[in-house]
Design a protein around this motif. Structure first.
Motif, short mmCIF file in Angstrom:
data_model
loop_
_atom_site.label_atom_id
_atom_site.label_comp_id
_atom_site.label_asym_id
_atom_site.label_seq_id
_atom_site.Cartn_x
_atom_site.Cartn_y
_atom_site.Cartn_z
N VAL A 178 26.51 -0.27 10.68
CA VAL A 178 25.92 1.08 10.56
C VAL A 178 24.78 1.07 9.56
CG1 VAL A 178 26.37 3.43 9.76
CG2 VAL A 178 28.03 2.28 11.22
N ALA A 179 24.98 0.38 8.43
CA ALA A 179 23.95 0.36 7.40
C ALA A 179 22.71 -0.38 7.88
CB ALA A 179 24.51 -0.29 6.13
N VAL A 180 22.90 -1.50 8.61
CA VAL A 180 21.74 -2.24 9.11
C VAL A 180 20.94 -1.37 10.08
CG1 VAL A 180 21.01 -4.22 10.49
CG2 VAL A 180 22.75 -4.51 8.77
N GLU A 181 21.66 -0.66 10.95
CA GLU A 181 20.99 0.25 11.88
C GLU A 181 20.26 1.36 11.12
OE1 GLU A 181 20.34 0.57 14.96
OE2 GLU A 181 20.62 2.61 15.71
N ALA A 182 20.91 1.86 10.06
CA ALA A 182 20.27 2.92 9.27
C ALA A 182 18.98 2.43 8.63
CB ALA A 182 21.24 3.44 8.20
N THR A 183 18.97 1.17 8.16
CA THR A 183 17.72 0.66 7.57
C THR A 183 16.60 0.68 8.61
OG1 THR A 183 18.30 -1.61 8.13
CG2 THR A 183 18.80 -0.89 5.90
N THR A 184 16.93 0.36 9.86
CA THR A 184 15.91 0.36 10.91
C THR A 184 15.32 1.75 11.08
OG1 THR A 184 17.22 -1.26 12.08
CG2 THR A 184 15.44 -0.24 13.30
N ILE A 185 16.20 2.74 11.20
CA ILE A 185 15.73 4.09 11.50
C ILE A 185 14.89 4.61 10.35
CG2 ILE A 185 16.46 6.42 12.00
CD1 ILE A 185 19.08 5.17 13.07
N VAL A 186 15.41 4.44 9.13
CA VAL A 186 14.71 4.98 7.97
C VAL A 186 13.35 4.31 7.80
CG1 VAL A 186 14.80 5.16 5.48
CG2 VAL A 186 16.82 5.67 6.80
N SER A 187 13.32 2.97 7.98
CA SER A 187 12.03 2.32 7.77
C SER A 187 11.07 2.61 8.91
CB SER A 187 12.21 0.82 7.57
OG SER A 187 13.03 0.29 8.57
N ALA A 188 11.59 2.97 10.10
CA ALA A 188 10.68 3.35 11.19
C ALA A 188 9.89 4.59 10.81
CB ALA A 188 11.46 3.57 12.48
N PHE A 189 10.52 5.52 10.07
CA PHE A 189 9.77 6.68 9.58
C PHE A 189 8.61 6.23 8.69
CE2 PHE A 189 13.66 9.12 10.54
CZ PHE A 189 13.09 10.26 11.10
N LEU A 190 8.88 5.21 7.86
CA LEU A 190 7.84 4.73 6.96
C LEU A 190 6.72 4.01 7.71
CD1 LEU A 190 10.05 3.50 4.02
CD2 LEU A 190 8.31 5.26 3.89
N VAL A 191 7.12 3.24 8.75
CA VAL A 191 6.10 2.52 9.52
C VAL A 191 5.18 3.52 10.21
CG1 VAL A 191 5.73 0.97 11.47
CG2 VAL A 191 7.54 0.49 9.85
N ALA A 192 5.75 4.67 10.62
CA ALA A 192 4.96 5.67 11.34
C ALA A 192 4.24 6.63 10.41
CB ALA A 192 5.87 6.45 12.29
N LEU A 193 4.22 6.33 9.11
CA LEU A 193 3.68 7.28 8.14
C LEU A 193 2.22 7.64 8.43
CD1 LEU A 193 4.54 8.71 5.44
CD2 LEU A 193 3.22 6.96 4.31
N TYR A 194 1.39 6.63 8.63
CA TYR A 194 0.01 6.93 9.05
C TYR A 194 0.12 7.34 10.50
CZ TYR A 194 -1.39 4.10 5.06
OH TYR A 194 -1.55 3.59 3.81
N ARG A 195 -0.36 8.51 10.83
CA ARG A 195 -0.10 8.95 12.21
C ARG A 195 -1.15 8.45 13.18
NH1 ARG A 195 1.73 14.75 10.05
NH2 ARG A 195 3.61 13.99 9.02
N LYS A 196 -1.75 7.32 12.87
CA LYS A 196 -2.74 6.76 13.79
C LYS A 196 -2.03 6.13 14.98
CE LYS A 196 -4.02 3.91 10.91
NZ LYS A 196 -4.53 2.75 10.22
N GLY A 197 -2.83 5.83 16.01
CA GLY A 197 -2.28 5.23 17.21
C GLY A 197 -1.51 3.95 16.96
#
Lengths: 212, 494
Positions: free
Chosen positions: B131-150
């Motif tokens: 669960v924690a490993v999956e949570a790291t993925t989701i949370v960091s995906a928000f960070l990867v998408a921070l710049y809302r460029k294409g």
């Protein structure tokens, strides 16, 4: 017995996802599938009298059959795109291929000695079928949101498998999995929405810039 | 209760950052929170070193030496990256790349990311580990998408879908493992404890070999996607290059090690049933493929951060080879390599952040004369590149040498030889790129001088580790690493 019946329904509903045209009806099928899962979970709770199983049944219906489809549906309405699910291959061909995958899977998993795991875990072949169909949906669809739907199909299959294993994983683990699924659906919705704003399309055809 | 506090502090910090009104206050809360969280985590590591395994909340949390090594990595890299974030985010804000809301979101998700990563090395239940490993993925995906460029959206989408699928496959493995544990021990034990590392990690716990073998393959493919084993690594260069630079440092230096830790734990469990010798070839195979696969991509790369990302694929491969070689020496080398790589790679990513902000591009061809333009970052980056390529006297030379030595000692000379060949090839490619960026005539455009103190001082900490660990490893560190290696060889024993 009941779990086997449920799993057959789940696999058929997953195959239906391959067939339908509009994304909205895909979401409805997904909701229906989760509802079945919740009902099965409920019945299992009645059978065993375990309080935790009831809680999971309620959670499944609330989160997977109501909340997640609602989130996906509202995203679709906000995006207001052409609601048809575009695919790389035609409906007939994809249904044929997906069914082929399922048959192949049953042929392979039949050779596993499932008695090793006890009679309850006979759902393993069905869970793997749903994994394969989920992957198939993700691969063949162009619209981003359908890839998210594929992911939830996989998740449903695994939930079924866990359910047939000693009434699910330890309770706290199940709660954690629910939370993860919910947040990833929210993220999928947000990303789909932003992609639509940025590319004026939900098609993953646009996601071709990062290579090598 | 220490593990609980270690987890609550970053979570609370994230919430406070989100609630805070102005940027100045957010930065203060952010710095205070990350300092306290890292101090608590290091204290926990120290207690593991002093007292052995630390448990809390009735064994809900369990930190053993294996978890402690990885915990130390996040404490150090997480703190450095949090300092670096301040300067980086200010610059992006001034440039107009981020607005006030995005800044707030950044700090919120940053701390949530740290919290989930801390959880990975502290939970006892292997299901919760998942669960924690999956949570790291989701949370960091928000960070990867921070710049809302294409491109950022594309990277976040690929990351979420690929890792989400991978991790779902891993869940299948976890369920199979659990089913087998119930089948074997369900009558004698409390069912809810059967997924605990403190139970499954015991060397005398033997499950059904066929089922465990199947489960391990699912876990290897699933967690391998997250670790970035080639050819499941396709999300990795995208996510690393599109994320804000401090997050890239965390992704590369810390996040992947978390997934590696999870895989190692499952491998230990599976090893007790099917025998470690059955499992080793998988690690060696995945590792060597990753090392060799990375080389052409490092060579032809034009984007600085993508090149670093492919070097990460290589290093994850080296760690996997070390785990596959096994033996006390191989495992210790794997943990040391993990630590050293985290330091060197976070140093490099932060230096790359300075370079890209200074030159306004990620294209390596347009970055020239960095040694003169950035009088501190330039040399630091050069040291980082030399270290990451495995040149003496830096830390990665020590650990890569130990991996190779263990390979020859444990009777896997071919694995060691192929790995060394891969390292040598990538060494050449990295030096080729670094030479063009560091030397050469600087273009007129950017005036010489560093961006700010926030962007230079944080580099000193990983730089110190890279330099010092090449020459001297403190007994506390080597002691902890040796105990982690013992767990990998002999299983978990209270």
């Amino acid at each position: 017995m009941m779990l086997t019946a449920t799993s057959v329904i789940l696999v058929i509903s997953a195959l239906l996802l391959v067939w339908v045209k509009s994304i909205m009806s895909s979401i409805r099928i997904l909701a229906l599938q989760s509802l079945f899962l919740g009902i099965a979970c409920f019945a299992l709770g009645a059978q065993t009298g375990e309080a935790e199983v009831y809680v999971m049944a309620v959670l499944t219906i609330l989160v997977k059959a109501i909340l997640i489809p609602a989130i996906l549906g509202s995203t679709m309405r906000r995006i207001n795109i052409r609601r048809e699910a575009e695919k790389y291959i035609g409906r007939g061909a994809s249904l044929l291929l997906a069914s082929g995958l399922v048959v192949f899977n049953y042929a392979v998993t039949e050779r596993l000695d499932l008695m090793l795991l006890g009679s309850e875990i006979r759902t393993l072949p069905h869970a793997v079928s749903m994994l394969l169909i989920g992957l198939f949906v993700m691969i063949t669809h162009k619209k981003a949101i359908m890839q998210g739907i594929g992911l939830i199909v996989i998740e449903n299959g695994l939930f079924l498998l866990a359910l047939s294993t000693a009434l699910g994983m330890p309770f706290i683990v199940e709660i954690g999995i629910f939370l993860d699924v919910l947040v990833s659906v929210i993220l999928i919705s947000i990303l789909s929405y932003r992609m639509d704003r940025t590319f004026r399309s939900l098609s993953t055809d646009w996601l071709r810039k990062l290579k090598g | 209760m220490l593990p609980l506090w270690t987890l609550l502090v970053p979570a609370a910090t994230g919430a406070l950052c989100y609630a805070a009104r102005n940027t100045r206050l957010i930065e203060r809360v952010h710095l205070a929170g990350s300092t306290v969280a890292s101090a608590l985590a290091l204290w926990l590591v120290w207690r593991v070193y002093e007292e052995g395994t630390v448990t809390a909340l009735g064994q809900f949390f369990l930190v053993d030496a294996l978890g402690a090594v990885v915990l130390a990595i996040i404490a150090l890299v997480g703190w450095t990256a949090s300092l670096f974030s301040v300067g980086y985010i200010r610059h992006e804000r001034a440039k107009g790349a981020l607005d006030a809301r995005q800044v707030k979101q950044y700090y919120f998700w940053y701390h949530m990311f740290v919290a989930t990563m801390l959880a990975v090395c502290m939970v006892n239940n292997l299901g919760l580990l998942w669960v924690a490993v999956e949570a790291t993925t989701i949370v960091s995906a928000f960070l990867v998408a921070l710049y809302r460029k294409g491109e950022a959206l594309e990277a976040a989408w690929k990351y979420l879908i690929l890792c989400g699928t991978g991790i779902a496959i891993a869940l299948l493995g976890v369920i199979l493992l659990y089913a087998s544990a119930i089948r074997t021990f369900g009558d004698a034990h409390n069912v809810h404890e059967l997924l605990n590392w403190s139970f499954l990690g015991n060397p005398d716990v033997r499950l059904q070999p066929q089922v465990v073998g199947l489960a391990f393959v699912f876990l290897l493919v699933g967690l391998g996607t997250k670790i970035g084993f080639a050819p499941m690594h396709f999300w990795l260069p995208d996510a690393h290059s599109q994320a804000p630079t401090p997050v890239s440092a965390l992704l590369s230096g810390v996040l992947l090690n978390r997934a590696m830790l999870a895989l190692i734990r499952f491998a230990v469990v599976a090893g007790h049933t099917v025998g470690l010798d059955e499992i080793r070839p998988y690690f060696i195979g995945a590792g060597l493929v990753s090392v060799l696969f990375a080389f052409p991509f490092v060579l032809v790369q034009q984007d600085l951060k993508r090149m670093l990302a492919f070097s990460t694929v290589e290093h994850m491969g080296i760690i996997a080879v070390a785990v596959g070689i096994g033996g006390a020496a191989g495992y210790a080398a794997a943990m040391l390599q993990m630590f050293n790589h985290a330091m060197a790679k976070s140093l490099l990513f932060m230096a790359a952040g300075n370079l890209t902000q200074k030159y306004g591009t990620k294209q390596m061809a347009r970055i020239t004369g960095a040694l003169r333009i950035l009088p501190f970052t330039g040399p630091a980056a050069l040291v980082g590149v030399l270290a990451i390529s495995g040149l003496p006297p830096f830390s990665l030379f020590t650990s890569e040498f130990s991996v190779a030595a263990a390979g020859f000692a444990e009777g896997r000379p071919w694995a060691a030889a192929v790995m060394l060949a891969g390292i040598a090839l990538i060494f050449g490619a990295m030096l080729f790129h670094a030479g063009r960026m560091m030397f050469g005539a600087p273009r007129e455009k950017p005036a010489a001088g560093e961006l700010s103190r926030w962007s230079t001082y944080p580099l000193l900490l990983p730089l110190a580790f890279v330099v010092v660990f090449g020459l001297y490893i403190p007994p506390a560190v080597s002691g902890l690493i040796r105990r982690a290696a013992d767990i990998m060889t002999g299983g978990w024993a209270s």
